[in-house]
Design a protein around this motif. Structure first.
Motif, PDB file in Angstrom:
ATOM      1  N   LEU A 193      65.934  21.989  -3.594  1.00 24.42           N
ATOM      2  CA  LEU A 193      65.246  22.819  -4.574  1.00 24.42           C
ATOM      3  C   LEU A 193      65.355  22.204  -5.969  1.00 24.42           C
ATOM      4  O   LEU A 193      64.363  22.081  -6.687  1.00 24.42           O
ATOM      5  CB  LEU A 193      65.814  24.232  -4.545  1.00 24.42           C
ATOM      6  N   VAL A 194      66.562  21.790  -6.346  1.00 23.79           N
ATOM      7  CA  VAL A 194      66.782  21.168  -7.661  1.00 23.79           C
ATOM      8  C   VAL A 194      66.005  19.865  -7.769  1.00 23.79           C
ATOM      9  O   VAL A 194      65.354  19.583  -8.786  1.00 23.79           O
ATOM     10  CB  VAL A 194      68.285  20.919  -7.889  1.00 23.79           C
ATOM     11  N   ARG A 224      58.782  17.431 -10.073  1.00 27.33           N
ATOM     12  CA  ARG A 224      57.547  17.981 -10.647  1.00 27.33           C
ATOM     13  C   ARG A 224      57.554  17.922 -12.163  1.00 27.33           C
ATOM     14  O   ARG A 224      56.532  17.572 -12.787  1.00 27.33           O
ATOM     15  CB  ARG A 224      57.378  19.444 -10.196  1.00 27.33           C
ATOM     16  N   VAL A 225      58.678  18.221 -12.781  1.00 25.02           N
ATOM     17  CA  VAL A 225      58.722  18.330 -14.241  1.00 25.02           C
ATOM     18  C   VAL A 225      58.578  16.978 -14.914  1.00 25.02           C
ATOM     19  O   VAL A 225      57.853  16.837 -15.909  1.00 25.02           O
ATOM     20  CB  VAL A 225      60.027  19.018 -14.688  1.00 25.02           C
ATOM     21  N   PHE A 270      63.876  12.817  -7.645  1.00 21.13           N
ATOM     22  CA  PHE A 270      64.157  13.311  -6.301  1.00 21.13           C
ATOM     23  C   PHE A 270      65.221  12.465  -5.614  1.00 21.13           C
ATOM     24  O   PHE A 270      66.216  12.980  -5.105  1.00 21.13           O
ATOM     25  CB  PHE A 270      62.872  13.326  -5.464  1.00 21.13           C
ATOM     26  N   GLY A 271      65.017  11.146  -5.619  1.00 19.78           N
ATOM     27  CA  GLY A 271      65.971  10.257  -4.966  1.00 19.78           C
ATOM     28  C   GLY A 271      67.331  10.259  -5.630  1.00 19.78           C
ATOM     29  O   GLY A 271      68.356  10.095  -4.971  1.00 19.78           O
ATOM     30  N   LEU A 272      67.341  10.462  -6.963  1.00 16.03           N
ATOM     31  CA  LEU A 272      68.607  10.456  -7.690  1.00 16.03           C
ATOM     32  C   LEU A 272      69.461  11.661  -7.306  1.00 16.03           C
ATOM     33  O   LEU A 272      70.683  11.554  -7.177  1.00 16.03           O
ATOM     34  CB  LEU A 272      68.351  10.463  -9.200  1.00 16.03           C
ATOM     35  N   VAL A 273      68.798  12.805  -7.131  1.00 14.60           N
ATOM     36  CA  VAL A 273      69.525  14.020  -6.751  1.00 14.60           C
ATOM     37  C   VAL A 273      69.882  13.991  -5.265  1.00 14.60           C
ATOM     38  O   VAL A 273      71.013  14.275  -4.863  1.00 14.60           O
ATOM     39  CB  VAL A 273      68.693  15.279  -7.069  1.00 14.60           C
ATOM     40  N   MET A 274      68.908  13.615  -4.431  1.00 11.77           N
ATOM     41  CA  MET A 274      69.084  13.735  -2.993  1.00 11.77           C
ATOM     42  C   MET A 274      69.773  12.536  -2.360  1.00 11.77           C
ATOM     43  O   MET A 274      70.285  12.653  -1.237  1.00 11.77           O
ATOM     44  CB  MET A 274      67.716  13.940  -2.313  1.00 11.77           C
ATOM     45  N   ALA A 309      59.312  23.671  -0.587  1.00  8.79           N
ATOM     46  CA  ALA A 309      58.172  24.492  -0.996  1.00  8.79           C
ATOM     47  C   ALA A 309      58.562  25.465  -2.101  1.00  8.79           C
ATOM     48  O   ALA A 309      57.816  25.654  -3.074  1.00  8.79           O
ATOM     49  CB  ALA A 309      57.633  25.262   0.215  1.00  8.79           C
ATOM     50  N   LEU A 310      59.732  26.072  -1.983  1.00 11.83           N
ATOM     51  CA  LEU A 310      60.210  26.997  -3.011  1.00 11.83           C
ATOM     52  C   LEU A 310      60.426  26.270  -4.339  1.00 11.83           C
ATOM     53  O   LEU A 310      60.097  26.791  -5.409  1.00 11.83           O
ATOM     54  CB  LEU A 310      61.508  27.659  -2.552  1.00 11.83           C
ATOM     55  N   GLY A 311      60.983  25.059  -4.272  1.00 13.74           N
ATOM     56  CA  GLY A 311      61.174  24.265  -5.479  1.00 13.74           C
ATOM     57  C   GLY A 311      59.861  23.943  -6.162  1.00 13.74           C
ATOM     58  O   GLY A 311      59.768  23.937  -7.394  1.00 13.74           O
TER      59      GLY A 311
END
Length: 253
Positions: free
Chosen positions: A15-16, A22-23, A28-32, A208-210
């Motif tokens: 989600l994060v 998007r922002v 994405f890769g850095l968080v996940m 999807a929620l993110g």
């Protein structure tokens, strides 16, 4: 396999990561990356990130379609796709931990030079810059699952409008991640995560929620804050890649 508690933590991270994607168009890769390694192991982490990054970006496309810079997207994507094959081949022959350290050092050095460059009035955004950036993004994304630092470098030296950057990178990541997955199936077919159907469904629902949440807050982020976030996340990505490589070498020793 994955248990429900681990899936819940993974879904929260998704989600994060989706909101960041998007922002500002990256993150994405850095968080996940670290989360996927902990949940599925280093081999399965790259395809796992590619799958959910593609899902999240596909869901975001309708909301950003009018802001996409299709010409610049093409310049970046054309070299990025063959570069992903190069990245997969390099990952097969170079020890993963050593590769991560080298990539992290180069990424941080490039970002620091870019930040210094932005203090001048010059702009780098010709064909050479775009082709080089696309190649770097594609190869690093396939090799170590972190393509964001070169995106940050290009965004800084080209002075790319953060709103257009965020929109353009959504279709970019969709195509690049699908190409990377296809190339991986041909070159490195092993290591695909073995999850039950409910785990895939739950993680996709988190993405999807993110997306829904991100659409509501994206327009509230000032341009200056977006640029600062790009720098911070890119630096963090380089540092995280170095740390994972060093940890891997120490564990092996």
């Amino acid at each position: 396999m994955i248990d429900p508690v681990t899936l819940l933590l993974y879904a929260a991270a998704l989600l994060v990561a989706t909101v960041a994607q998007r922002v500002i168009g990256l993150g994405f890769g850095l968080v996940m990356g670290p989360v996927s390694v902990m949940v599925a192991g280093p081999i399965a982490a790259v395809p796992l990130n590619c799958i959910f990054s593609a899902i999240g970006c596909i869901l975001m496309l309708p909301g950003v379609w009018l802001d996409v810079d299709w010409r610049r997207l093409t310049w970046l994507l054309v070299p990025a796709i063959p570069a992903s094959v190069v990245g997969l081949l390099v990952a097969r022959v170079v020890p993963t931990d050593a590769l991560r350290i080298a990539v992290g050092v180069v990424a941080i050095a490039g970002l620091l030079v870019s930040v210094a460059f932005t203090r001048t009035r010059h702009t780098l955004d010709g064909p050479t810059t775009r082709i080089t950036s696309g190649f770097a993004i594609g190869s690093l994304n396939a090799a170590v699952g972190v393509g964001a630092p070169p995106v940050g470098v290009y965004a800084l030296v080209s002075r790319w409008d953060p709103r257009v950057l965020a929109a353009t990178m959504q279709p970019f990541w969709v195509v690049l991640n699908l190409a990377t997955l296809a190339g991986r199936q041909l070159l490195v077919p092993s290591g695909f995560p073995e999850w039950p159907w409910w785990a895939w469904l739950g993680a996709a629902a988190a993405a999807a929620l993110g997306t829904l949440l991100a659409h509501r807050i994206a327009h509230l982020v000032p341009e200056r804050a977006a640029r600062a976030t790009i720098v911070v996340l890119s630096l963090a990505g380089g540092a995280a890649v170095i740390a994972s490589g060093v940890a891997g070498l120490l564990a092996a020793g």
